[in-house]
Design a protein around this motif. Structure first.
Motif, PDB file in Angstrom:
ATOM      1  N   CYS A 120      -0.153  85.109 -17.440  1.00 30.44           N
ATOM      2  CA  CYS A 120       1.306  85.371 -18.451  1.00 30.44           C
ATOM      3  C   CYS A 120       1.593  86.818 -18.240  1.00 30.44           C
ATOM      4  N   LYS A 121       2.631  87.107 -18.249  1.00 33.80           N
ATOM      5  CA  LYS A 121       3.247  88.460 -18.216  1.00 33.80           C
ATOM      6  C   LYS A 121       3.454  89.184 -19.601  1.00 33.80           C
ATOM      7  N   CYS A 122       3.048  90.445 -19.634  1.00 33.42           N
ATOM      8  CA  CYS A 122       3.377  91.296 -20.618  1.00 33.42           C
ATOM      9  C   CYS A 122       4.668  91.224 -21.037  1.00 33.42           C
ATOM     10  N   PRO A 123       5.114  91.198 -22.435  1.00 38.87           N
ATOM     11  CA  PRO A 123       6.464  90.941 -23.010  1.00 38.87           C
ATOM     12  C   PRO A 123       7.192  92.529 -22.971  1.00 38.87           C
ATOM     13  N   PRO A 125       8.691  95.719 -21.601  1.00 39.70           N
ATOM     14  CA  PRO A 125       9.446  95.952 -20.419  1.00 39.70           C
ATOM     15  C   PRO A 125       8.804  97.009 -19.651  1.00 39.70           C
ATOM     16  N   VAL A 126       8.983  96.818 -18.409  1.00 43.98           N
ATOM     17  CA  VAL A 126       8.395  97.755 -17.241  1.00 43.98           C
ATOM     18  C   VAL A 126       6.912  97.741 -17.191  1.00 43.98           C
ATOM     19  N   CYS A 127       6.231  96.936 -17.977  1.00 42.87           N
ATOM     20  CA  CYS A 127       4.810  97.118 -17.913  1.00 42.87           C
ATOM     21  C   CYS A 127       4.309  96.305 -16.615  1.00 42.87           C
ATOM     22  N   GLY A 128       4.581  95.126 -16.337  1.00 42.73           N
ATOM     23  CA  GLY A 128       4.291  94.440 -15.096  1.00 42.73           C
ATOM     24  C   GLY A 128       3.050  93.919 -15.227  1.00 42.73           C
ATOM     25  N   TYR A 129       1.980  94.060 -16.423  1.00 46.28           N
ATOM     26  CA  TYR A 129       0.704  93.602 -16.438  1.00 46.28           C
ATOM     27  C   TYR A 129       0.627  91.852 -16.680  1.00 46.28           C
ATOM     28  N   GLU A 130      -0.168  91.282 -15.978  1.00 47.71           N
ATOM     29  CA  GLU A 130      -0.426  89.838 -16.162  1.00 47.71           C
ATOM     30  C   GLU A 130      -1.628  89.478 -16.409  1.00 47.71           C
ATOM     31  N   GLY A 131      -1.929  88.411 -17.219  1.00 41.95           N
ATOM     32  CA  GLY A 131      -3.340  87.947 -17.602  1.00 41.95           C
ATOM     33  C   GLY A 131      -3.233  86.840 -18.473  1.00 41.95           C
ATOM     34  N   PRO A 132      -4.262  86.060 -18.684  1.00 43.64           N
ATOM     35  CA  PRO A 132      -4.366  84.925 -19.634  1.00 43.64           C
ATOM     36  C   PRO A 132      -4.226  85.109 -20.861  1.00 43.64           C
ATOM     37  N   PRO A 133      -3.717  84.351 -21.859  1.00 45.36           N
ATOM     38  CA  PRO A 133      -3.136  84.877 -23.240  1.00 45.36           C
ATOM     39  C   PRO A 133      -4.212  85.795 -23.932  1.00 45.36           C
ATOM     40  N   PRO A 134      -5.511  85.179 -23.768  1.00 44.77           N
ATOM     41  CA  PRO A 134      -6.489  86.144 -24.719  1.00 44.77           C
ATOM     42  C   PRO A 134      -6.565  87.509 -24.275  1.00 44.77           C
ATOM     43  N   VAL A 135      -6.545  87.619 -22.737  1.00 39.68           N
ATOM     44  CA  VAL A 135      -6.740  88.942 -22.438  1.00 39.68           C
ATOM     45  C   VAL A 135      -5.513  89.688 -22.399  1.00 39.68           C
ATOM     46  N   LEU A 136      -4.277  88.901 -22.395  1.00 37.63           N
ATOM     47  CA  LEU A 136      -2.919  89.598 -22.675  1.00 37.63           C
ATOM     48  C   LEU A 136      -2.868  90.108 -23.918  1.00 37.63           C
ATOM     49  N   VAL A 196      10.795  82.906 -32.072  1.00 41.64           N
ATOM     50  CA  VAL A 196       9.385  82.829 -31.704  1.00 41.64           C
ATOM     51  C   VAL A 196       9.065  82.349 -30.417  1.00 41.64           C
ATOM     52  N   VAL A 197       8.210  82.708 -29.569  1.00 43.28           N
ATOM     53  CA  VAL A 197       7.900  82.472 -28.131  1.00 43.28           C
ATOM     54  C   VAL A 197       6.372  82.385 -28.229  1.00 43.28           C
ATOM     55  N   CYS A 198       5.845  81.019 -27.745  1.00 41.50           N
ATOM     56  CA  CYS A 198       4.473  81.084 -27.473  1.00 41.50           C
ATOM     57  C   CYS A 198       4.216  81.484 -26.001  1.00 41.50           C
ATOM     58  N   ILE A 199       3.223  82.310 -25.813  1.00 39.87           N
ATOM     59  CA  ILE A 199       2.908  83.091 -24.499  1.00 39.87           C
ATOM     60  C   ILE A 199       1.805  82.116 -23.866  1.00 39.87           C
ATOM     61  N   ARG A 200       2.247  81.087 -23.102  1.00 39.23           N
ATOM     62  CA  ARG A 200       1.333  80.419 -22.482  1.00 39.23           C
ATOM     63  C   ARG A 200       2.203  79.592 -21.086  1.00 39.23           C
ATOM     64  N   ALA A 201       1.593  78.857 -20.225  1.00 40.89           N
ATOM     65  CA  ALA A 201       2.154  78.097 -19.312  1.00 40.89           C
ATOM     66  C   ALA A 201       3.327  77.196 -20.014  1.00 40.89           C
ATOM     67  N   GLY A 202       4.772  77.478 -19.365  1.00 40.23           N
ATOM     68  CA  GLY A 202       5.854  76.870 -19.979  1.00 40.23           C
ATOM     69  C   GLY A 202       5.745  75.343 -20.056  1.00 40.23           C
ATOM     70  N   ALA A 203       4.912  74.735 -19.149  1.00 40.30           N
ATOM     71  CA  ALA A 203       4.923  73.210 -19.088  1.00 40.30           C
ATOM     72  C   ALA A 203       3.532  72.618 -19.950  1.00 40.30           C
ATOM     73  N   SER A 237       7.500  77.456 -25.190  1.00 41.32           N
ATOM     74  CA  SER A 237       6.496  78.307 -24.504  1.00 41.32           C
ATOM     75  C   SER A 237       6.883  78.783 -23.293  1.00 41.32           C
ATOM     76  N   SER A 238       6.408  80.073 -22.847  1.00 41.65           N
ATOM     77  CA  SER A 238       6.888  80.748 -21.629  1.00 41.65           C
ATOM     78  C   SER A 238       5.818  81.778 -21.020  1.00 41.65           C
ATOM     79  N   LYS A 239       5.592  81.678 -19.905  1.00 37.22           N
ATOM     80  CA  LYS A 239       4.628  82.623 -19.204  1.00 37.22           C
ATOM     81  C   LYS A 239       5.025  84.005 -19.095  1.00 37.22           C
ATOM     82  N   ASP A 240       6.539  84.073 -19.192  1.00 32.97           N
ATOM     83  CA  ASP A 240       7.184  85.534 -19.129  1.00 32.97           C
ATOM     84  C   ASP A 240       8.045  85.503 -20.379  1.00 32.97           C
ATOM     85  N   PRO A 241       7.392  85.865 -21.495  1.00 29.64           N
ATOM     86  CA  PRO A 241       8.434  85.691 -22.798  1.00 29.64           C
ATOM     87  C   PRO A 241       9.467  87.171 -22.812  1.00 29.64           C
TER      88      PRO A 241
END
Length: 276
Positions: A120-123, A125-136, A196-203, A237-241
């Motif tokens: 999932c993407k870091c919310p 702006p301009v960070c660009g980091y991606e990782g699974p929710p616990p690591v994020l 509120v948005v849950c940071i995880r796979a949207g599906a 839910s969204s991978k890119d909140p």
């Protein structure tokens, strides 16, 4: 060894009738030569032995339903049960770090769309980091100045949210899911909007989450009374909140008169976890 209905291999006692081995192969040979997508049973073949998936066999225009590799053409009329068996037995490991599940190859894309460890993407702006929710969650809490709060499902969390930066991260230790509280205000006369948005796979399938948000104004008259606004919403839910379409969200709107000139919103939030 037991195979889950969605194709994942669960590591249990091995079935003595099964012979399992790891092999390397070119997975493109398991793709339909017409649509180039992974072959999914049932698979059909022409008289020359060339394959086509069921979708292509039915959906192709009439003039393309004949095998283009055969000199005399011919339709894909015979089901290939052997290929069906091979497709149902080939499993690959989910590429998401930490997942470890083995999935039937033609179901891999479906699994990746709901995998709890999908990057999932870091919310911010301009960070660009991606990782699974616990690591994020760890990334945000150690790299960015965004406030991070722990929340328990079914319990009320009271927060003082600054109007200058109405964004923060909520982390539930129960299932290690992260929630992004996003908000904004256009100008001094506009209502403050929060969602509120849950940071995880949207599906992602179950569990679903419901959030209750409410804000109280200053004490009013008669003494002991106060104005309040409240909303209950299903959490998206969204991978890119940070780039979610606001049309998909429900917002709590706090009118300026409820703020009485304050620079903080006294926000109450409760997130409920639904497993059915």
């Amino acid at each position: 060894m037991v195979v889950h209905e969605e194709g994942e291999i669960m590591q249990t006692e091995q079935d003595p009738t099964m012979e399992l081995s790891k092999v390397s192969m070119d997975l493109t040979v398991l793709h339909c030569p017409l649509c180039l997508r992974p072959l999914t049973p049932p698979v059909y073949e022409c008289k020359g032995g060339h394959l086509a998936c069921a979708d292509c066999r039915v959906e192709c225009p009439e003039n393309q339903r004949q095998c283009q590799k055969c000199e005399r053409g011919g339709g894909f009329d015979v089901r290939n049960m052997m290929v069906d068996s091979v497709l149902s037995s080939v499993r690959v490991e989910c590429p998401h770090e930490g997942c470890g599940l083995y999935v039937t190859y033609h179901k891999l894309a479906d699994h990746q769309s709901v995998c709890l460890l999908a990057p999932c993407k870091c919310p911010v702006p301009v960070c660009g980091y991606e990782g699974p929710p616990p690591v994020l969650y760890h990334h945000i809490s150690t790299t960015h100045p965004m406030p991070v709060h722990r929340i328990q499902y079914g319990k009320v969390l009271q927060l003082q949210v600054p109007l200058s930066e109405p964004r923060l991260l909520l982390f539930a230790e129960e299932d290690r899911h992260a929630f992004f509280l996003v908000g904004g205000v256009l100008d001094i006369r506009a209502p403050i909007a929060m969602s509120v948005v849950c940071i995880r796979a949207g599906a992602s399938p179950l569990p679903h989450y419901v959030a209750k948000l409410w804000a109280n104004g200053p004490p009013g008259e008669p003494k002991g009374t106060t104005d309040a606004v409240k909303v209950e919403m299903e959490v998206t839910s969204s991978k890119d909140p940070g780039d979610i379409d606001v049309q998909e969200l429900t917002f709590l709107t706090v009118p300026p008169k409820l703020m009485a000139g304050a620079k903080l919103v006294s926000l109450h939030i409760q997130i409920d976890k639904l497993t059915s």
